[in-house]
Every structure is written in C-alpha cells, then in structure tokens.
Design a protein around this motif. Sequence first.
Motif, PDB file in Angstrom:
ATOM      1  N   CYS A  54      -1.978  -4.667 -33.624  1.00  0.00           N
ATOM      2  CA  CYS A  54      -0.749  -5.341 -33.196  1.00  0.00           C
ATOM      3  C   CYS A  54      -0.731  -5.532 -31.681  1.00  0.00           C
ATOM      4  O   CYS A  54      -0.275  -6.581 -31.177  1.00  0.00           O
ATOM      5  CB  CYS A  54       0.473  -4.543 -33.649  1.00  0.00           C
ATOM      6  SG  CYS A  54       0.728  -4.523 -35.439  1.00  0.00           S
ATOM      7  N   ASN A  55      -1.212  -4.550 -30.939  1.00  0.00           N
ATOM      8  CA  ASN A  55      -1.305  -4.695 -29.482  1.00  0.00           C
ATOM      9  C   ASN A  55      -2.269  -5.810 -29.098  1.00  0.00           C
ATOM     10  O   ASN A  55      -2.018  -6.572 -28.151  1.00  0.00           O
ATOM     11  CB  ASN A  55      -1.748  -3.378 -28.849  1.00  0.00           C
ATOM     12  CG  ASN A  55      -0.686  -2.296 -28.919  1.00  0.00           C
ATOM     13  OD1 ASN A  55       0.500  -2.601 -28.975  1.00  0.00           O
ATOM     14  ND2 ASN A  55      -1.101  -1.050 -28.941  1.00  0.00           N
ATOM     15  N   LEU A  56      -3.377  -5.928 -29.826  1.00  0.00           N
ATOM     16  CA  LEU A  56      -4.335  -6.997 -29.549  1.00  0.00           C
ATOM     17  C   LEU A  56      -3.738  -8.363 -29.860  1.00  0.00           C
ATOM     18  O   LEU A  56      -3.998  -9.344 -29.142  1.00  0.00           O
ATOM     19  CB  LEU A  56      -5.609  -6.785 -30.380  1.00  0.00           C
ATOM     20  CG  LEU A  56      -6.489  -5.604 -29.961  1.00  0.00           C
ATOM     21  CD1 LEU A  56      -7.664  -5.450 -30.929  1.00  0.00           C
ATOM     22  CD2 LEU A  56      -7.001  -5.782 -28.530  1.00  0.00           C
ATOM     23  N   VAL A  57      -2.934  -8.454 -30.916  1.00  0.00           N
ATOM     24  CA  VAL A  57      -2.262  -9.715 -31.239  1.00  0.00           C
ATOM     25  C   VAL A  57      -1.312 -10.117 -30.120  1.00  0.00           C
ATOM     26  O   VAL A  57      -1.291 -11.283 -29.673  1.00  0.00           O
ATOM     27  CB  VAL A  57      -1.501  -9.581 -32.576  1.00  0.00           C
ATOM     28  CG1 VAL A  57      -0.541 -10.749 -32.778  1.00  0.00           C
ATOM     29  CG2 VAL A  57      -2.482  -9.500 -33.735  1.00  0.00           C
ATOM     30  N   TYR A  58      -0.523  -9.157 -29.634  1.00  0.00           N
ATOM     31  CA  TYR A  58       0.400  -9.439 -28.530  1.00  0.00           C
ATOM     32  C   TYR A  58      -0.367  -9.890 -27.288  1.00  0.00           C
ATOM     33  O   TYR A  58       0.004 -10.865 -26.626  1.00  0.00           O
ATOM     34  CB  TYR A  58       1.217  -8.181 -28.234  1.00  0.00           C
ATOM     35  CG  TYR A  58       2.208  -8.356 -27.096  1.00  0.00           C
ATOM     36  CD1 TYR A  58       3.488  -8.843 -27.342  1.00  0.00           C
ATOM     37  CD2 TYR A  58       1.863  -8.018 -25.790  1.00  0.00           C
ATOM     38  CE1 TYR A  58       4.391  -8.999 -26.308  1.00  0.00           C
ATOM     39  CE2 TYR A  58       2.759  -8.178 -24.758  1.00  0.00           C
ATOM     40  CZ  TYR A  58       4.026  -8.663 -25.024  1.00  0.00           C
ATOM     41  OH  TYR A  58       4.915  -8.822 -23.986  1.00  0.00           O
ATOM     42  N   LEU A  59      -1.459  -9.196 -26.974  1.00  0.00           N
ATOM     43  CA  LEU A  59      -2.257  -9.541 -25.802  1.00  0.00           C
ATOM     44  C   LEU A  59      -2.919 -10.906 -25.967  1.00  0.00           C
ATOM     45  O   LEU A  59      -3.020 -11.677 -25.000  1.00  0.00           O
ATOM     46  CB  LEU A  59      -3.314  -8.462 -25.564  1.00  0.00           C
ATOM     47  CG  LEU A  59      -4.201  -8.626 -24.327  1.00  0.00           C
ATOM     48  CD1 LEU A  59      -3.359  -8.588 -23.055  1.00  0.00           C
ATOM     49  CD2 LEU A  59      -5.268  -7.535 -24.288  1.00  0.00           C
ATOM     50  N   PHE A  60      -3.366 -11.219 -27.169  1.00  0.00           N
ATOM     51  CA  PHE A  60      -4.006 -12.509 -27.422  1.00  0.00           C
ATOM     52  C   PHE A  60      -3.050 -13.666 -27.132  1.00  0.00           C
ATOM     53  O   PHE A  60      -3.415 -14.633 -26.450  1.00  0.00           O
ATOM     54  CB  PHE A  60      -4.482 -12.564 -28.875  1.00  0.00           C
ATOM     55  CG  PHE A  60      -4.892 -13.933 -29.327  1.00  0.00           C
ATOM     56  CD1 PHE A  60      -6.122 -14.456 -28.961  1.00  0.00           C
ATOM     57  CD2 PHE A  60      -4.048 -14.692 -30.131  1.00  0.00           C
ATOM     58  CE1 PHE A  60      -6.501 -15.717 -29.381  1.00  0.00           C
ATOM     59  CE2 PHE A  60      -4.424 -15.960 -30.547  1.00  0.00           C
ATOM     60  CZ  PHE A  60      -5.651 -16.460 -30.170  1.00  0.00           C
ATOM     61  N   PHE A  61      -1.830 -13.591 -27.660  1.00  0.00           N
ATOM     62  CA  PHE A  61      -0.865 -14.656 -27.397  1.00  0.00           C
ATOM     63  C   PHE A  61      -0.489 -14.714 -25.927  1.00  0.00           C
ATOM     64  O   PHE A  61      -0.299 -15.800 -25.367  1.00  0.00           O
ATOM     65  CB  PHE A  61       0.389 -14.450 -28.252  1.00  0.00           C
ATOM     66  CG  PHE A  61       0.235 -14.899 -29.673  1.00  0.00           C
ATOM     67  CD1 PHE A  61       0.289 -16.238 -29.995  1.00  0.00           C
ATOM     68  CD2 PHE A  61       0.032 -13.980 -30.680  1.00  0.00           C
ATOM     69  CE1 PHE A  61       0.147 -16.667 -31.301  1.00  0.00           C
ATOM     70  CE2 PHE A  61      -0.118 -14.389 -31.992  1.00  0.00           C
ATOM     71  CZ  PHE A  61      -0.061 -15.739 -32.314  1.00  0.00           C
ATOM     72  N   LEU A  62      -0.391 -13.551 -25.286  1.00  0.00           N
ATOM     73  CA  LEU A  62      -0.063 -13.521 -23.865  1.00  0.00           C
ATOM     74  C   LEU A  62      -1.137 -14.220 -23.045  1.00  0.00           C
ATOM     75  O   LEU A  62      -0.828 -15.048 -22.170  1.00  0.00           O
ATOM     76  CB  LEU A  62       0.109 -12.071 -23.408  1.00  0.00           C
ATOM     77  CG  LEU A  62       0.415 -11.855 -21.911  1.00  0.00           C
ATOM     78  CD1 LEU A  62       1.753 -12.501 -21.554  1.00  0.00           C
ATOM     79  CD2 LEU A  62       0.423 -10.371 -21.585  1.00  0.00           C
ATOM     80  N   VAL A  63      -2.406 -13.917 -23.300  1.00  0.00           N
ATOM     81  CA  VAL A  63      -3.507 -14.536 -22.554  1.00  0.00           C
ATOM     82  C   VAL A  63      -3.570 -16.034 -22.827  1.00  0.00           C
ATOM     83  O   VAL A  63      -3.804 -16.839 -21.910  1.00  0.00           O
ATOM     84  CB  VAL A  63      -4.838 -13.847 -22.917  1.00  0.00           C
ATOM     85  CG1 VAL A  63      -6.021 -14.609 -22.336  1.00  0.00           C
ATOM     86  CG2 VAL A  63      -4.844 -12.409 -22.409  1.00  0.00           C
ATOM     87  N   THR A  64      -3.334 -16.438 -24.078  1.00  0.00           N
ATOM     88  CA  THR A  64      -3.403 -17.858 -24.431  1.00  0.00           C
ATOM     89  C   THR A  64      -2.363 -18.669 -23.676  1.00  0.00           C
ATOM     90  O   THR A  64      -2.681 -19.691 -23.046  1.00  0.00           O
ATOM     91  CB  THR A  64      -3.207 -18.032 -25.947  1.00  0.00           C
ATOM     92  OG1 THR A  64      -4.226 -17.319 -26.641  1.00  0.00           O
ATOM     93  CG2 THR A  64      -3.273 -19.504 -26.326  1.00  0.00           C
ATOM     94  N   TYR A  65      -1.116 -18.228 -23.700  1.00  0.00           N
ATOM     95  CA  TYR A  65      -0.061 -18.985 -23.035  1.00  0.00           C
ATOM     96  C   TYR A  65      -0.166 -18.884 -21.518  1.00  0.00           C
ATOM     97  O   TYR A  65       0.113 -19.850 -20.798  1.00  0.00           O
ATOM     98  CB  TYR A  65       1.316 -18.509 -23.506  1.00  0.00           C
ATOM     99  CG  TYR A  65       1.692 -19.049 -24.859  1.00  0.00           C
ATOM    100  CD1 TYR A  65       2.016 -20.384 -25.036  1.00  0.00           C
ATOM    101  CD2 TYR A  65       1.706 -18.225 -25.978  1.00  0.00           C
ATOM    102  CE1 TYR A  65       2.350 -20.889 -26.277  1.00  0.00           C
ATOM    103  CE2 TYR A  65       2.034 -18.717 -27.226  1.00  0.00           C
ATOM    104  CZ  TYR A  65       2.364 -20.056 -27.370  1.00  0.00           C
ATOM    105  OH  TYR A  65       2.683 -20.552 -28.609  1.00  0.00           O
ATOM    106  N   ALA A  66      -0.566 -17.718 -21.006  1.00  0.00           N
ATOM    107  CA  ALA A  66      -0.737 -17.573 -19.558  1.00  0.00           C
ATOM    108  C   ALA A  66      -1.871 -18.463 -19.055  1.00  0.00           C
ATOM    109  O   ALA A  66      -1.770 -19.067 -17.977  1.00  0.00           O
ATOM    110  CB  ALA A  66      -0.996 -16.114 -19.201  1.00  0.00           C
ATOM    111  N   SER A  67      -2.940 -18.588 -19.830  1.00  0.00           N
ATOM    112  CA  SER A  67      -4.057 -19.450 -19.434  1.00  0.00           C
ATOM    113  C   SER A  67      -3.627 -20.905 -19.384  1.00  0.00           C
ATOM    114  O   SER A  67      -4.002 -21.649 -18.455  1.00  0.00           O
ATOM    115  CB  SER A  67      -5.217 -19.285 -20.424  1.00  0.00           C
ATOM    116  OG  SER A  67      -5.673 -17.955 -20.441  1.00  0.00           O
ATOM    117  N   PHE A  68      -2.838 -21.330 -20.348  1.00  0.00           N
ATOM    118  CA  PHE A  68      -2.335 -22.701 -20.323  1.00  0.00           C
ATOM    119  C   PHE A  68      -1.487 -22.960 -19.089  1.00  0.00           C
ATOM    120  O   PHE A  68      -1.639 -23.989 -18.413  1.00  0.00           O
ATOM    121  CB  PHE A  68      -1.517 -22.986 -21.583  1.00  0.00           C
ATOM    122  CG  PHE A  68      -0.703 -24.247 -21.502  1.00  0.00           C
ATOM    123  CD1 PHE A  68      -1.320 -25.484 -21.557  1.00  0.00           C
ATOM    124  CD2 PHE A  68       0.678 -24.194 -21.348  1.00  0.00           C
ATOM    125  CE1 PHE A  68      -0.579 -26.652 -21.469  1.00  0.00           C
ATOM    126  CE2 PHE A  68       1.428 -25.349 -21.260  1.00  0.00           C
ATOM    127  CZ  PHE A  68       0.798 -26.583 -21.322  1.00  0.00           C
TER     128      PHE A  68
END
Length: 299
Positions: free
Chosen positions: A37-51
């Motif tokens: 679950c922590n990896l899922v949260y981090l994945f979405f965070l990195v995706t939107y921050a990168s955009f």
Amino acid sequence: MLNAWRLTMLKDKLDRMNKRCVKEEEQLAVHRSARLCNLVYLFFLVTYASFGILSVFPAVLKGRTPWRIYIPYFDWRVSTSNLMIASSFEFLCMGSALSLNHLNDAYPLVFGLVIRLNIDLLKKRIQNLRTDPCKCEEQNYEDLKNCIDDHKQILDACNLIRPCLSQIICMQFLFVGVLYGITMMNLMFFVNFWTGISCMIYFFGIICQTFPFCYICTLIDSDCDDLALSIFSSNWQDASPRYKSTLRHFLHHAQQNITFTAGGIFPISLNTNISLAKMAFSVVTFVKQMKILDSLNDK
C-alpha cells in the motif's frame, strides 16, 4: 472523499480484523500488504509529481508559463520576475489539483488491497477449521463464529466505502474515455519532445486512474467465489448439527459476491475499463474522419 465518521468506522473495523492476526504468517502477510500500500501511494505521488515538474521547467526555460492560466491585470510577458510569479501561481493551482487526484486515485486501490488481504486471511482460517485435534467441539464452534464475524466486518467495511467509491469512479469513468482520446491526439499531432514526455506520463496517470482498481475489483469477485469454495471444502462432515447449521448460513451469505458500481450504473470491472479504452480510439477515428485537424491547420 471519506468523511470523518466513515473514516473512523472503517478504521475500527479494520483494527478489529487485524486483532485476529495472531499467527506469525498472518502478521507477516499484514506487513507485506502495508508495504504494498505504501508503494502504491508512492507510485501515484511520483507519477503526478513528474507530470507537474516536467510541465513547468521546460515552459519556464522557453520563457512562457506552463499552462497559460489567465490572471487578470497581470502580464507575465513584461519581465522575468512576472514570469516566475505567474509560473509559481500556476504550479500552486495545478499542484493542488494533482494532489487531490493523487488521493482520489490512491485510496480506492489501497482499500481494495486491504479487502483482498482480509479475504485471503479469512479463507486460510476457514481451511484450518476443525483441524486442530487439541480443540473440543465448542472451541471449533467459536472459531467458526469468529470467521463469520470477520466476514461481517469485511462486508460492513465495503458498505462504508461503497458510496464514496461509487462517486469517484463514476466521475472517472465519465471523463477518462474522453481524456484518453484527447491525450492521444495531443501525442500524435501537437507535442514536441519535452511536452511529449510530460503528456505520456499524464496518459500513464490516466490509465492508472481506473485500471488498477478495476483489476482489483475483478480479483475480489474471484476471491469471493474461492471463499465460498473454502467453506464448502472445510472439515465439517463429522461436525455437530449446530456447527453444520451455522456453516450452511455462512455459506449462503458468502455466496453473495462483493461488487462495486460506479454511480449505481457501471459495474467496476476490467470489462468496463476495456470499454473505456475503446472510446479513445473512437474519438481519434472520429476526428480523423471529420478532418477536424486539417481544418484547424488551414485556419
């Protein structure tokens, strides 16, 4: 979003189910799920921050604002300081929107993973019913009652979260199909190298809005079928009549699969997500056949 009452009730039910995890393998499974679950949260965070980052810096280096938001009585073209102020304002506005999307996309998937974990733990407890020779029939009956209570807590948790998920996924279903098509047209006809990378990340983020949770919902539906099979296959043949009667009622309720719908209209599943992806190609095909882009280029 979840209000305070629903969040408190959901936390209580999840804590109640976690208290059943007394075995080492169950606690290890909970820790693995928490890490996922922590990896899922981090994945979405990195995706939107990168955009957001890849949209801001190339635009500022070229001397323009990233999203061209209109600010009354303020011209960013006058000076570099005005450009930085306008770009910072746009980044703040878009950052708030991206943060909201990040939370809306992450917590349904996290909830789905938690529900799958508890269903899997419940299946294992059911498979172990009446397998301990040191337990008497009364203790086995208490274990069965605990399994029934765990199943009830799972259903109650799903009922608590279902209205919130229904609203969020319904809005995503309504807009994601169109966004697929618009983003694909932007990638095919209007982008350069850097904006193309940003657009591809955004397109990947759009896919992640609906596909993972639709996939999890399909797996939950399959897990419910496996749960009913686990109940039927458990060691009940030489049990007491009271145990068998309670087990029959448990099996009847367990056969009702856990399902989620978007706005009470669209079932949340992989089939619905595939239909949305087909809409993207329909939009691109429509634009090509109507020669809309050629008309814009002529103008």
